[in-house]
Scaffold this active site. Structure first.
Site, PDB file in Angstrom:
ATOM      1  N   ASN A 131       0.653  -1.020   0.129  1.00 57.30           N
ATOM      2  CA  ASN A 131       0.109  -0.314   0.171  1.00 57.30           C
ATOM      3  C   ASN A 131       0.680   1.214   0.020  1.00 57.30           C
ATOM      4  O   ASN A 131       2.059   1.533   0.763  1.00 57.30           O
ATOM      5  CB  ASN A 131      -0.779  -0.361   1.492  1.00 57.30           C
ATOM      6  CG  ASN A 131      -2.128   0.836   1.278  1.00 57.30           C
ATOM      7  OD1 ASN A 131      -2.609   1.111   0.507  1.00 57.30           O
ATOM      8  ND2 ASN A 131      -1.886   1.497   2.548  1.00 57.30           N
ATOM      9  N   HIS A 170      -5.183   9.592  -1.356  1.00 56.60           N
ATOM     10  CA  HIS A 170      -4.827  11.247  -0.284  1.00 56.60           C
ATOM     11  C   HIS A 170      -5.157  12.449  -1.097  1.00 56.60           C
ATOM     12  O   HIS A 170      -3.506  12.604  -1.947  1.00 56.60           O
ATOM     13  CB  HIS A 170      -4.227  11.373   0.594  1.00 56.60           C
ATOM     14  CG  HIS A 170      -4.428  10.276   1.496  1.00 56.60           C
ATOM     15  ND1 HIS A 170      -5.135   9.934   2.455  1.00 56.60           N
ATOM     16  CD2 HIS A 170      -3.702   9.205   2.039  1.00 56.60           C
ATOM     17  CE1 HIS A 170      -5.448   9.131   3.536  1.00 56.60           C
ATOM     18  NE2 HIS A 170      -3.866   8.142   3.021  1.00 56.60           N
ATOM     19  N   GLU A 178      -7.238   4.579   0.870  1.00 55.54           N
ATOM     20  CA  GLU A 178      -7.247   5.659   2.069  1.00 55.54           C
ATOM     21  C   GLU A 178      -7.880   6.991   1.139  1.00 55.54           C
ATOM     22  O   GLU A 178      -7.559   7.875   1.838  1.00 55.54           O
ATOM     23  CB  GLU A 178      -5.883   5.781   2.475  1.00 55.54           C
ATOM     24  CG  GLU A 178      -5.708   4.687   2.501  1.00 55.54           C
ATOM     25  CD  GLU A 178      -4.064   4.925   3.793  1.00 55.54           C
ATOM     26  OE1 GLU A 178      -3.665   5.946   4.132  1.00 55.54           O
ATOM     27  OE2 GLU A 178      -3.836   3.603   3.797  1.00 55.54           O
ATOM     28  N   ASP A 227      -9.421  10.276   0.007  1.00 54.96           N
ATOM     29  CA  ASP A 227      -9.764  11.336   0.762  1.00 54.96           C
ATOM     30  C   ASP A 227      -9.361  12.827   0.015  1.00 54.96           C
ATOM     31  O   ASP A 227      -8.676  12.537  -1.115  1.00 54.96           O
ATOM     32  CB  ASP A 227      -9.302  11.945   2.042  1.00 54.96           C
ATOM     33  CG  ASP A 227      -7.979  11.489   2.832  1.00 54.96           C
ATOM     34  OD1 ASP A 227      -7.340  12.440   2.036  1.00 54.96           O
ATOM     35  OD2 ASP A 227      -8.123  11.176   3.921  1.00 54.96           O
TER      36      ASP A 227
HETATM   37  O1  G3I Z   1      -4.321   7.989  20.718  1.00 56.95           O
HETATM   38  C1  G3I Z   1      -3.671   9.658  20.681  1.00 56.95           C
HETATM   39  C2  G3I Z   1      -4.120   9.924  21.851  1.00 56.95           C
HETATM   40  O2  G3I Z   1      -4.495  10.194  23.208  1.00 56.95           O
HETATM   41  C3  G3I Z   1      -3.563  11.603  21.953  1.00 56.95           C
HETATM   42  O3  G3I Z   1      -4.408  12.664  23.228  1.00 56.95           O
HETATM   43  C4  G3I Z   1      -3.713  11.954  20.584  1.00 56.95           C
HETATM   44  C5  G3I Z   1      -2.783  13.663  20.935  1.00 56.95           C
HETATM   45  O4  G3I Z   1      -1.881  13.851  19.449  1.00 56.95           O
HETATM   46  O5  G3I Z   1      -2.899  11.695  19.927  1.00 56.95           O
HETATM   47  C6  G3I Z   1      -3.569  10.299  19.985  1.00 56.95           C
HETATM   48  O6  G3I Z   1      -3.040   9.961  18.507  1.00 56.95           O
HETATM   49  C7  G3I Z   1      -2.993  10.351  17.193  1.00 56.95           C
HETATM   50  C8  G3I Z   1      -3.668   8.689  16.498  1.00 56.95           C
HETATM   51  O7  G3I Z   1      -4.123   9.047  15.467  1.00 56.95           O
HETATM   52  C9  G3I Z   1      -5.061   8.825  16.596  1.00 56.95           C
HETATM   53  O8  G3I Z   1      -5.671   9.644  16.323  1.00 56.95           O
HETATM   54  C10 G3I Z   1      -1.570  10.994  16.478  1.00 56.95           C
HETATM   55  O9  G3I Z   1      -0.899  11.765  17.646  1.00 56.95           O
HETATM   56  C11 G3I Z   1      -1.481  11.157  15.694  1.00 56.95           C
HETATM   57  O10 G3I Z   1      -0.580  11.089  14.828  1.00 56.95           O
HETATM   58  C12 G3I Z   1      -2.487   9.139  14.827  1.00 56.95           C
HETATM   59  O11 G3I Z   1      -2.467   9.780  12.716  1.00 56.95           O
HETATM   60  C13 G3I Z   1      -3.109   9.194  12.739  1.00 56.95           C
HETATM   61  C14 G3I Z   1      -1.590   9.054  11.105  1.00 56.95           C
HETATM   62  O12 G3I Z   1      -1.646   7.994  10.219  1.00 56.95           O
HETATM   63  C15 G3I Z   1      -0.150   8.690  11.587  1.00 56.95           C
HETATM   64  O13 G3I Z   1       0.800   8.463  10.434  1.00 56.95           O
HETATM   65  C16 G3I Z   1      -4.414   9.688  11.399  1.00 56.95           C
HETATM   66  O14 G3I Z   1      -5.090   8.979  12.818  1.00 56.95           O
HETATM   67  C17 G3I Z   1      -4.254   8.273  10.886  1.00 56.95           C
HETATM   68  O15 G3I Z   1      -5.630   8.195   9.909  1.00 56.95           O
HETATM   69  C18 G3I Z   1      -2.995   8.194   9.897  1.00 56.95           C
HETATM   70  O16 G3I Z   1      -3.127   7.167   8.696  1.00 56.95           O
HETATM   71  C19 G3I Z   1      -2.156   7.038   7.940  1.00 56.95           C
HETATM   72  C20 G3I Z   1      -1.978   5.627   7.358  1.00 56.95           C
HETATM   73  O17 G3I Z   1      -2.229   5.320   8.220  1.00 56.95           O
HETATM   74  C21 G3I Z   1      -0.736   5.482   6.549  1.00 56.95           C
HETATM   75  N1  G3I Z   1      -1.525   6.010   5.062  1.00 56.95           N
HETATM   76  C22 G3I Z   1      -1.326   7.724   5.635  1.00 56.95           C
HETATM   77  C23 G3I Z   1      -2.309   7.880   7.048  1.00 56.95           C
HETATM   78  C24 G3I Z   1      -2.926   9.712   6.936  1.00 56.95           C
HETATM   79  O18 G3I Z   1      -1.726   9.961   7.706  1.00 56.95           O
END
Ligand code: G3I
Length: 447
Positions: free
Chosen positions: A198, A234, A262, A264
């Protein structure tokens, strides 16, 4: 007995009327996306957050989608925050929800450079130790869900933009064959799951997607288990790659499935009606490209609501990237997906009045159609509805409207007596038309 029957039918008449009047403004296309997808041989998915799967969020996730991808819950950092100590709570919850709603699950993701636990990234490992850690991780996680998942994003984002391998914990420690080994270990742990690589920015034909293409080709030649490629998608508003369908097709021709994993489409905030209309066109174009290639098997959005999207926190000033707004109302983008999947309902794309088109009876050379203009929270004193026929249909007769057709373009305006559409009301007109070959439903525009 007699008066009871009368009372019941009156009640149901009133209920039916209320539904008719409120439905166009309040809700989504008549047929859920998952059913439209099934009719086209496509699985329609969304990324989800497990803790949110109740109330309106859960209702929409269950009703509209036939596949779920855990947005974060199956990543290494989520499932093994401390070495040897596992937390499967959210991942299990999503799998249970999917089973209860007759949905597939796409596992995401086993080998990535991001969202790894700090004990792993901060450790210093020999190559042999790193290989053992990765093999155990894959065996444990894939084994836990053996037989329950449709697919795994085994390897995530292995390439740089220029098509060279990304320098990561895995590439630097194990060499390029970490990819082949991960796939082989995943196959051993669950022979039924489809195994994917992916990546993002691989939607069009470019250096990165060509590197992915060459990798998949060589893995297949070597007999390494690889079943599909995931194009994350994306995207930026107005920038659907023109080579998307061609790119999907070239992977299909290699003998692997393709998934849009994914999707969006982000825009500059605050969103306006022109941006939302462009976003609808973009979602429709991506969906249509998948529909056009049989081996494009799954189209998944990365969160279905703007309240559950990664975009706004990552790209300040950008957002509104998903098909539902933050209050769970379907946006024009939703209808873009629905229309590309053959959906027949076109409620108001913007504003509070809209028009919908439906085919009534149809015979070998002709058909009868109805267009309904509905308003909620607004009203009209005159109206004009336009559409373009895609397959040579021709209007032969219209009633309750004045219709003209020039080439494929149809314009219908109100009659002298039915220009007024009150708030909460609707007006319909009908027509007969000819068709041959196919009779696709056009997108109608009120304005
Ligand atoms: O769970 C913690 C929470 O406890 C805390 O309070 C908060 C504060 O920032 O962070 C929370 O964690 C976050 C997590 O998402 C859950 O919401 C992380 O900071 C945040 O970095 C994380 O982001 C995720 C991101 O991947 C990381 O790279 C996104 O939700 C998620 O949608 C995203 O998904 C990725 C795919 O896996 C791969 N392709 C790209 C895509 C978008 O970045």
């Amino acid at each position: 007995m007699r008066s009871l029957r009368t009372g019941l039918s009156l009640t149901s008449l009133v209920a039916g009327l209320a539904l008719l009047l409120t439905a166009p403004a309040a809700h989504a296309a008549d047929t859920p996306l998952r059913d439209l997808g099934t009719a086209k041989g496509k699985v329609i998915g969304t990324a989800v957050t497990g803790s949110k799967l109740t109330g309106a969020y859960g209702d929409i996730a269950g009703a509209q989608f036939s596949s779920l991808t855990p947005g974060n819950a199956m990543k290494w950092g989520s499932v093994e925050p401390t070495q040897g100590s596992f937390n499967w709570t959210e991942a299990d919850q999503i799998v249970a929800f999917a089973q209860a709603h007759n949905q597939q699950v796409r596992g995401h993701t086993l080998v990535w450079h991001s969202q790894n636990p700090s004990w792993l990234t901060n450790g210093s490992w020999t190559s042999a130790q790193l290989g053992t850690l990765l093999q155990n991780h894959i065996s444990t996680e894939v084994g836990r869900y053996k037989g329950k998942l449709a697919a795994w994003d085994v390897v995530n984002e292995p390439f740089n933009e220029d098509g060279t391998y990304r320098s990561t914990l895995w590439y630097n420690g194990l060499g390029a064959d970490y990819i082949a080994n991960a796939l082989t270990w995943a196959r051993a742990a669950d022979p039924a799951a489809k195994l994917y690589i992916n990546d993002y920015n691989v939607e069009g034909v470019n250096a990165k997607s060509t590197a992915l293409y060459n990798l998949v080709k060589s893995l297949k030649e070597r007999g390494v288990p690889i079943d599909g490629v995931g194009l994350q998608a994306h995207l930026i508003l107005g920038q659907v790659p023109s080579t998307l369908q061609q790119n999907i097709q070239r992977f299909a021709d290699l003998g692997v499935d393709v998934a849009i994993t994914e999707l969006d489409i982000r825009m500059t905030l605050p969103s306006d009606s022109a941006e939302l209309a462009q976003q609808k066109a973009d979602y429709k174009a991506v969906t249509a490209a998948c529909v056009a290639v049989a081996r494009c098997v799954n189209l998944t959005v990365w969160g279905f609501t703007d309240s559950d999207s990664w975009v706004e926190s990552t790209f300040p000033g950008q957002g509104a990237a998903t098909p539902y707004d933050a209050n769970y109302a379907p946006k024009p983008a939703y209808y873009g997906i629905a229309e590309a999947l053959g959906g027949t309902s076109t409620p108001p794309p913007t504003g509070a009045c809209g028009a919908s088109y439906s085919v009534g009876s149809q015979w070998n050379t002709g058909f009868t159609g109805t267009v309904t203009i509905s308003c909620s929270g607004a009203s009209l004193s005159s109206w004009k509805v336009t559409w373009t026929y895609g397959a040579g249909q021709r209007i032969t007769q219209a009633w309750n409207a004045g219709c003209t057709q020039s080439g494929a373009a149809v314009t219908c305006v109100n009659a002298s007596y039915n220009g007024t559409v009150p708030d909460g009301g609707s007006v319909s007109f009908g027509f007969n038309a000819s068709w041959s070959g196919s009779n696709p439903v056009p997108t109608v525009t009120l304005g």
